[in-house]
Scaffold this motif. Structure first.
Motif, PDB file in Angstrom:
ATOM      1  N   ASP A 126     -37.387   7.425  26.024  1.00  0.00           N
ATOM      2  CA  ASP A 126     -37.080   7.140  24.626  1.00  0.00           C
ATOM      3  C   ASP A 126     -38.353   7.253  23.784  1.00  0.00           C
ATOM      4  O   ASP A 126     -39.423   6.808  24.217  1.00  0.00           O
ATOM      5  CB  ASP A 126     -36.514   5.729  24.473  1.00  0.00           C
ATOM      6  CG  ASP A 126     -35.145   5.581  25.117  1.00  0.00           C
ATOM      7  OD1 ASP A 126     -34.807   4.438  25.485  1.00  0.00           O
ATOM      8  OD2 ASP A 126     -34.440   6.596  25.267  1.00  0.00           O
TER       9      ASP A 126
ATOM     10  N   SER B 260     -39.298   5.531  21.323  1.00  0.00           N
ATOM     11  CA  SER B 260     -39.885   4.206  21.094  1.00  0.00           C
ATOM     12  C   SER B 260     -40.694   3.745  22.305  1.00  0.00           C
ATOM     13  O   SER B 260     -41.685   3.024  22.169  1.00  0.00           O
ATOM     14  CB  SER B 260     -38.783   3.180  20.790  1.00  0.00           C
ATOM     15  OG  SER B 260     -37.873   3.094  21.885  1.00  0.00           O
ATOM     16  N   TYR B 261     -40.278   4.177  23.493  1.00  0.00           N
ATOM     17  CA  TYR B 261     -41.001   3.815  24.706  1.00  0.00           C
ATOM     18  C   TYR B 261     -42.287   4.627  24.829  1.00  0.00           C
ATOM     19  O   TYR B 261     -43.330   4.109  25.236  1.00  0.00           O
ATOM     20  CB  TYR B 261     -40.114   4.038  25.928  1.00  0.00           C
ATOM     21  CG  TYR B 261     -40.576   3.295  27.149  1.00  0.00           C
ATOM     22  CD1 TYR B 261     -40.344   1.930  27.281  1.00  0.00           C
ATOM     23  CD2 TYR B 261     -41.256   3.944  28.163  1.00  0.00           C
ATOM     24  CE1 TYR B 261     -40.776   1.228  28.395  1.00  0.00           C
ATOM     25  CE2 TYR B 261     -41.692   3.250  29.286  1.00  0.00           C
ATOM     26  CZ  TYR B 261     -41.448   1.891  29.394  1.00  0.00           C
ATOM     27  OH  TYR B 261     -41.886   1.204  30.491  1.00  0.00           O
TER      28      TYR B 261
ATOM     29  N   SER C 266     -44.096   5.652  22.432  1.00  0.00           N
ATOM     30  CA  SER C 266     -45.073   5.115  21.471  1.00  0.00           C
ATOM     31  C   SER C 266     -45.860   3.936  22.034  1.00  0.00           C
ATOM     32  O   SER C 266     -46.928   3.592  21.527  1.00  0.00           O
ATOM     33  CB  SER C 266     -44.368   4.703  20.173  1.00  0.00           C
ATOM     34  OG  SER C 266     -43.500   3.609  20.399  1.00  0.00           O
ATOM     35  N   LYS C 267     -45.340   3.306  23.084  1.00  0.00           N
ATOM     36  CA  LYS C 267     -46.081   2.209  23.710  1.00  0.00           C
ATOM     37  C   LYS C 267     -47.268   2.719  24.518  1.00  0.00           C
ATOM     38  O   LYS C 267     -48.212   1.985  24.790  1.00  0.00           O
ATOM     39  CB  LYS C 267     -45.148   1.399  24.626  1.00  0.00           C
ATOM     40  CG  LYS C 267     -44.020   0.685  23.888  1.00  0.00           C
ATOM     41  CD  LYS C 267     -43.120  -0.049  24.864  1.00  0.00           C
ATOM     42  CE  LYS C 267     -41.968  -0.746  24.133  1.00  0.00           C
ATOM     43  NZ  LYS C 267     -41.069  -1.444  25.085  1.00  0.00           N
TER      44      LYS C 267
ATOM     45  N   LYS D 101     -50.063   6.766  20.715  1.00  0.00           N
ATOM     46  CA  LYS D 101     -49.836   6.553  19.288  1.00  0.00           C
ATOM     47  C   LYS D 101     -50.030   7.809  18.452  1.00  0.00           C
ATOM     48  O   LYS D 101     -49.838   7.782  17.243  1.00  0.00           O
ATOM     49  CB  LYS D 101     -50.798   5.469  18.773  1.00  0.00           C
ATOM     50  CG  LYS D 101     -50.689   4.130  19.489  1.00  0.00           C
ATOM     51  CD  LYS D 101     -49.342   3.470  19.278  1.00  0.00           C
ATOM     52  CE  LYS D 101     -49.293   2.092  19.918  1.00  0.00           C
ATOM     53  NZ  LYS D 101     -47.958   1.473  19.782  1.00  0.00           N
TER      54      LYS D 101
END
Length: 573
Positions: A480, A482-483, A485-486, A489
């Motif tokens: 994902d 969003s995952y 981005s962890k 960046k």
């Protein structure tokens, strides 16, 4: 050296078309303008690579520790330093010479003069000034000290038998405890430690004896010593290791310690008979560094926190997998250090014991007397352990005992040879472990590899071309956004490449872990217990943002920890 920058501009455009940023205002007819632009946007290595094409002299990136000592000694040190060149190889009976300025008339004449009497020809290569200085620095200390020791050595003390094999020459204790031999061994050990080597290889070859250091996973030729000194050097190491100096036809293992700069350094020694004499390999263990944290090893990101939670569990099995040389033992010691407490009884079975840890009961297996991992594990269970570490699961009996130990209230750490973490589960079942027991006992599986890290002083940020961007996007497609981005960046527009400077090995310095983790969830436990197969396991992982070895490596590439080429050399594409 005068370079026609206008001439090489076209070659740079063809090779690095995506790198020509803010180029519109450059007048291509003005050499100084073009030079300023090129030197600001391209490294010396990149410029010399294309410059070499225009003058038909190839570029070479020198690796200091891969240059044989006997080649370096062909010319006097002051000639090499004064004219800025160095011999580095022999190809087709020609000595290959790396030079900074191929049009330096005096340098060429000096090369011709020295080689004329030797009856050999030479071939020129271009190199950078940084690479050349790295070679000078690498050879200066070790070669001078060893040469001085050799000149002091009374060669009559060494027993020689003409052209017989070296292994038949057996010096006695008096021969190997003369000062020059002691100093030669000391210089080799000292330079290996100071150079950050993990292993030393001393081995006879057809034309001499070479000493190689393994630095960041790669062997580099460091020194060449005469054949007639070789038996005494080997015997000296044997005496230090308390091995039999008159036993040359069987492998032997031993260890010893030295104090270097107030630091205790352990050496694990292995001898091995070969056609050209006994090969000696010394593993260097710097005990003064202590045990690293998992963060320093390279276990970073959201998945790394799972490790900390898993080792705090009172029971279960934690496996670390990967091929030989992937850092499994180091990771195991780190995990043990995390749980080491005076209120807990920790017992280990190892082959061999690499690091001695205070507060932990460490035992080395000895298969020659029947003390194996399996038999040792049975004995450990009578020692009232809380935590057990089994160095390696090699057979079904050890695997079954480890699982039983985890099920009966013990936290068990061990290693396994598999390509990845999900593959460990069918491997254990193939060994004979019952699937319904395995699902209940497994807590965590870590798979890992080691990659070289980029030198922070000289690494270069470059734009990602369309092909590389497509490869990265495809490799991360199951995660994902969003995952992702962890872990990263940025916006996938750049990564880093090695350059090379005086403080690193061709752009790399040190190594880091790339890893993947399988945490046994309730769903996964059910799949394992019902033995639904590896495909079902991987399908479940894919649905839960499983980060593979390659994906963790890509994040480390994007974040500037390593290069893409280094990653591709380490994991399957």
């Amino acid at each position: 050296m005068i370079i026609d920058y206008i001439k090489i501009l076209g070659l740079l455009k063809d090779r690095y078309s995506d790198r020509f940023i803010s180029y519109e205002n450059i007048d291509e007819s003005q050499n100084e303008q073009v030079k300023k632009y090129i030197t600001e946007n391209f490294s010396e290595k990149e410029i010399l690579e294309v410059y070499g094409e225009t003058i038909n002299i190839p570029f070479i990136e020198l690796i200091p520790n891969e240059i044989p000592q006997n080649l370096y000694s062909v010319f006097e040190e002051k000639i090499l330093q004064g004219y800025q060149f160095v011999p580095f190889d022999i190809q087709n009976d020609k000595i290959c010479i790396a030079i900074v300025d191929p049009y330096n008339y005096n340098a060429i004449q000096a090369i011709k003069f020295v080689l004329r009497d030797k009856g050999v020809d030479f071939k020129l290569f271009l190199t950078t000034r940084n690479d050349l200085n790295s070679v000078f620095n690498a050879f200066q200390n070790i070669s001078e000290e060893v040469k001085k020791s050799l000149s002091e050595l009374d060669e009559e003390k060494l027993k020689k038998k003409g052209d017989d094999l070296i292994e038949e020459v057996k010096p006695d204790k008096e021969d190997v405890e003369v000062a020059p031999i002691i100093k030669i061994v000391s210089v080799i050990l000292k330079n290996a430690v100071e150079g950050g080597a993990s292993d030393i290889h001393i081995e006879g070859i057809s034309k001499g004896v070479r000493v190689r250091f393994r630095v960041d996973g790669i062997l580099h030729n460091t020194l060449t010593i005469p054949k007639d000194v070789y038996p005494a050097v080997v015997a000296r190491i044997k005496i230090l290791s308390n091995l039999k100096i008159d036993e040359t036809r069987r492998p032997q293992d031993g260890r010893f310690s030295i104090l270097e700069n107030q630091k205790k350094i352990d050496f694990r020694v292995s001898t091995f008979p070969t056609e050209f004499g006994e090969k000696v390999v010394l593993r260097i263990l710097d005990t003064s560094k202590g045990i690293a944290t998992i963060d320093k090893l390279g276990f970073i990101g959201p998945k790394a926190s799972i490790i900390k939670k898993s080792v705090d569990k009172p029971f279960g099995m934690v496996l670390v997998t990967g091929p030989t040389g992937s850092g499994k033992s180091t990771t195991l010691y780190t995990l043990l250090n995390m749980v080491n407490d005076e209120e807990i009884n920790i017992v280990t079975l190892e082959d061999p014991v690499e690091y001695f840890m205070d507060g932990i009961n460490q035992s080395q297996v000895r298969t020659e007397i029947g003390y194996s991992f399996a038999s040792g594990l049975r004995s450990i269970l009578r020692q009232d352990p809380d935590i057990i570490m089994v160095g390696e699961i090699r057979d079904g009996e050890t695997a079954s005992l480890a699982v039983q130990s985890a099920l009966t209230g013990h936290l068990v750490f061990s290693t396994l040879h598999t390509n990845d973490a999900p593959g460990s589960i069918p491997r254990l079942i193939d060994m004979g472990v019952e699937s319904f027991l395995l699902g209940s006992s497994l807590e965590l599986i870590i798979a890992q590899r080691l990659v070289r890290t980029l030198c922070d002083k000289c690494k270069k940020q470059v734009k990602i071309d369309s092909g590389v961007k497509e490869y990265i996007t495809k490799a991360l497609s199951n995660l994902d956004p969003s995952y992702i981005s962890k872990y990263y960046k940025g916006d996938f527009d750049s990564l880093y490449e090695p350059v090379g400077c005086s403080s690193c090995k061709n752009g790399f310095k040190g190594r880091t872990v790339i890893f993947e983790i399988v945490q046994i969830s309730e769903e996964l436990q059910y799949i394992i217990e019902k033995n639904q197969g590896e495909d079902k396991i991987r399908e479940n992982l894919a649905q839960n943002n499983f980060v593979s070895l390659k994906q963790d490596g890509i994040f480390k590439v994007l974040n500037g920890r390593t290069s893409l080429q280094e990653l591709l050399n380490t994991v399957d594409i």
